[in-house]
Design an enzyme around this catalytic site. Structure first.
Site, PDB file in Angstrom:
ATOM      1  N   LYS A 112     -16.657  21.481  16.062  1.00 11.43           N
ATOM      2  CA  LYS A 112     -17.329  20.261  15.620  1.00 11.43           C
ATOM      3  C   LYS A 112     -18.555  20.590  14.755  1.00 11.43           C
ATOM      4  O   LYS A 112     -19.385  21.420  15.152  1.00 11.43           O
ATOM      5  CB  LYS A 112     -17.739  19.466  16.862  1.00 11.43           C
ATOM      6  CG  LYS A 112     -18.249  18.107  16.564  1.00 11.43           C
ATOM      7  CD  LYS A 112     -18.598  17.373  17.844  1.00 11.43           C
ATOM      8  CE  LYS A 112     -19.443  16.172  17.507  1.00 11.43           C
ATOM      9  NZ  LYS A 112     -20.102  15.613  18.659  1.00 11.43           N
ATOM     10  N   ASP A 126      -5.512  10.624  -0.924  1.00 14.70           N
ATOM     11  CA  ASP A 126      -5.349  11.415  -2.156  1.00 14.70           C
ATOM     12  C   ASP A 126      -5.986  12.785  -2.013  1.00 14.70           C
ATOM     13  O   ASP A 126      -5.557  13.753  -2.632  1.00 14.70           O
ATOM     14  CB  ASP A 126      -6.011  10.681  -3.329  1.00 14.70           C
ATOM     15  CG  ASP A 126      -5.262   9.403  -3.681  1.00 14.70           C
ATOM     16  OD1 ASP A 126      -4.033   9.361  -3.418  1.00 14.70           O
ATOM     17  OD2 ASP A 126      -5.887   8.446  -4.189  1.00 14.70           O
ATOM     18  N   PHE A 130       4.602   1.700  -3.793  1.00 18.42           N
ATOM     19  CA  PHE A 130       3.670   0.602  -3.511  1.00 18.42           C
ATOM     20  C   PHE A 130       2.359   0.889  -4.211  1.00 18.42           C
ATOM     21  O   PHE A 130       1.910   2.039  -4.228  1.00 18.42           O
ATOM     22  CB  PHE A 130       3.427   0.474  -1.995  1.00 18.42           C
ATOM     23  CG  PHE A 130       4.604  -0.132  -1.283  1.00 18.42           C
ATOM     24  CD1 PHE A 130       5.791   0.571  -1.155  1.00 18.42           C
ATOM     25  CD2 PHE A 130       4.523  -1.405  -0.763  1.00 18.42           C
ATOM     26  CE1 PHE A 130       6.891   0.009  -0.525  1.00 18.42           C
ATOM     27  CE2 PHE A 130       5.611  -1.980  -0.130  1.00 18.42           C
ATOM     28  CZ  PHE A 130       6.801  -1.271  -0.011  1.00 18.42           C
ATOM     29  N   ASN A 145      -7.990   5.667   6.087  1.00 16.68           N
ATOM     30  CA  ASN A 145      -8.115   4.346   5.480  1.00 16.68           C
ATOM     31  C   ASN A 145      -7.610   3.305   6.481  1.00 16.68           C
ATOM     32  O   ASN A 145      -7.000   3.663   7.485  1.00 16.68           O
ATOM     33  CB  ASN A 145      -7.353   4.287   4.147  1.00 16.68           C
ATOM     34  CG  ASN A 145      -5.875   4.550   4.359  1.00 16.68           C
ATOM     35  OD1 ASN A 145      -5.185   3.770   5.004  1.00 16.68           O
ATOM     36  ND2 ASN A 145      -5.382   5.673   3.839  1.00 16.68           N
ATOM     37  N   LYS A 199       5.763   8.251 -12.345  1.00 17.75           N
ATOM     38  CA  LYS A 199       6.344   8.797 -11.113  1.00 17.75           C
ATOM     39  C   LYS A 199       7.844   8.597 -11.038  1.00 17.75           C
ATOM     40  O   LYS A 199       8.452   8.870  -9.997  1.00 17.75           O
ATOM     41  CB  LYS A 199       5.643   8.188  -9.892  1.00 17.75           C
ATOM     42  CG  LYS A 199       4.141   8.431  -9.965  1.00 17.75           C
ATOM     43  CD  LYS A 199       3.416   8.157  -8.691  1.00 17.75           C
ATOM     44  CE  LYS A 199       1.929   8.441  -8.902  1.00 17.75           C
ATOM     45  NZ  LYS A 199       1.155   8.429  -7.702  1.00 17.75           N
ATOM     46  N   LYS A 223       2.291   3.584 -13.102  1.00 17.01           N
ATOM     47  CA  LYS A 223       2.783   4.372 -11.965  1.00 17.01           C
ATOM     48  C   LYS A 223       4.315   4.509 -12.018  1.00 17.01           C
ATOM     49  O   LYS A 223       4.859   5.577 -11.733  1.00 17.01           O
ATOM     50  CB  LYS A 223       2.374   3.663 -10.667  1.00 17.01           C
ATOM     51  CG  LYS A 223       1.886   4.592  -9.585  1.00 17.01           C
ATOM     52  CD  LYS A 223       1.222   3.766  -8.498  1.00 17.01           C
ATOM     53  CE  LYS A 223       0.990   4.561  -7.240  1.00 17.01           C
ATOM     54  NZ  LYS A 223       0.341   3.792  -6.191  1.00 17.01           N
TER      55      LYS A 223
END
Ligand SMILES: Cc1cc2nc3c(=O)[nH]c(=O)nc-3n(C[C@H](O)[C@H](O)[C@H](O)COP(=O)(O)O)c2cc1C
Length: 408
Positions: free
Chosen positions: A291, A281, A325, A212, A343, A339
């Site tokens: 490859k 995730d 975050f 990301n 958590k 969350k």
């Protein structure tokens, strides 16, 4: 900030870079906060901004000529060197960094720097290639080792059209560095902080991965802020293109599984955790040793879930303060509260990454710090360094019990 800067004597050195005009804003802010400012400009700086502007803002004559003494009985570089509580060079050219590093004192500013016993702070600004030039980097490192403070430049579009590191840091970050020097805030002394930063890479084969766009800047800013406040900092980071913050123990990792292992190992000895990494995730179920060839028209990937590091930290939590975050694109507050509960977090920093200024890769952030009891503290759009300090301030204000955990 106002109380800290009141009556403090700040000499601002301005050198010949395109960002010289921004020094006017700094002088203006210092005056608003009750500081006293005197300005020294290099001859080249006067090509970029008129001394008249700085004279008007500071309420003092601007000094730029080594041999033109304002008072016949005073030698400017000595009187300015003695007057200063702090001397900030904003912007600092590659030239002045090189000159100071090598003991050259050939104009009023460099001579004053050489003569002063005050703390000198540099805020470099220059073209990316200049900034990355190993000579400039070596000079910066050498000066840092001698105790000079640097406010790192930001990344962005530069005046020359190039994009990259080299843009003058936000004025609020420079102001914060000056304030920090006076406060010498050591409110995290004795506290061990674990910070995670950056993206993870989930490899499909030796040359391809899922990831990301996280730059790691927020986590690095938090780590640097904690270290400047006296904490012992462990920074577990995915692959990023940032220099290690001063005084921080770095733990580079690549995959979510590696991050999981390292974080779990460090967690028991830490008092606060800022989990700002953007961990994938999922990871590919199969890793191809060679490859993958483009033989077929369709390639179906099966992904499996990575361990939820934050959830596991919440499960194992003893007396640590856990700050998560949540980078969301919709239902920001609702998802953040969920969350926190699921958590077992103490705080969550929720930001809507669709809003301008709050994205993954920028130099700024804004968001809401949410507590377990649903208190929402809005942190406005700020440079990531200032944002990190604000967030730490808010977390500490609400964690009085942290003081008794120090060095436990
Ligand atoms: C338009 C222009 C913009 C410049 N911008 C920068 C800059 O942002 N940073 C830098 O290190 N040098 C910059 N330079 C080069 C410096 O002006 C040059 O190195 C000069 O010798 C610096 O002198 P000083 O450090 O004594 O002010 C620029 C030069 C020009 C002509």
């Amino acid at each position: 900030m106002e109380a800290v800067l009141k009556e403090k004597k700040v000499v601002i050195g301005i050198t010949g870079g395109i960002a010289a005009y921004k020094a006017a804003e700094l002088v203006s802010s210092l005056m608003k906060h009750g500081a006293r400012a005197k300005v020294i400009m290099t001859k080249n700086a006067t090509e970029f901004i008129s001394p008249l502007t700085l004279e008007t803002l500071s309420g003092n004559p601007v000094y730029y000529d080594m041999f033109s003494r304002t008072s016949p009985w005073e030698i400017d570089h000595i009187s300015l060197a003695k007057w200063a509580d702090v001397l900030a060079v904003v912007p600092a050219t590659a030239n002045i960094i090189g000159k100071v590093c090598h003991g050259i004192a050939d104009d009023l500013l460099t001579t004053t720097i050489m003569a002063t016993q005050a703390q000198v702070i540099f805020a470099p600004a220059m073209n990316t290639n200049m900034y990355k030039n190993p000579i400039v980097q070596e000079n910066i490192e050498a000066l840092k080792k001698k105790g000079y403070i640097f406010v790192s430049p930001a990344e962005g579009r530069l005046a020359c059209g190039d994009v990259g590191e080299g843009k003058l840091a936000a004025i609020e970050d420079i102001l914060r560095a000056i304030t920090d020097y006076f406060v010498r805030k050591q409110d995290l002394k004795g506290i061990r902080v674990l910070v995670t930063a950056g993206p993870t890479r989930e490899y499909l084969d030796p040359v391809r991965f899922i990831s990301n766009p996280s730059s790691g800047k927020m986590g690095f800013a938090i780590a640097a802020a904690c270290a400047s406040r006296g904490a012992e900092v462990e920074l577990v980071t995915g692959p990023v293109r940032l220099s290690p913050p001063e005084g921080v123990n770095m733990h580079p990792v690549e995959t979510a599984l590696e991050m999981y292992e390292r974080v779990m190992k460090l967690y028991p000895s830490c008092h606060i955790v800022f989990k700002s990494a953007a961990v994938s995730d999922y990871r590919p179920q199969a890793y191809h040793e060679q490859k993958i060839k483009k033989d077929s028209d369709r390639l179906v990937l099966t992904l499996v879930k990575n361990p939820d590091i934050l959830k596991e930290l919440g499960r194992r939590k003893k007396d640590q303060i856990l700050v998560g975050f949540a980078a969301e694109t919709h239902n920001v507050l609702e998802n953040a509260m969920k969350k926190i509960r699921e958590k077992n977090l103490d705080f969550i920093l929720a930001n809507d990454v669709t809003q301008s200024g709050a994205g993954f890769m920028g130099d700024t952030n804004k968001g809401d710090l949410i507590t377990r009891v649903g208190e929402i503290i809005e942190i406005p759009l700020l440079g990531k360094n200032e944002f990190a300090h604000r967030m730490i301030d808010e977390v500490l204000k609400r964690s009085p019990h942290l003081a008794i955990r120090k060095n436990c």
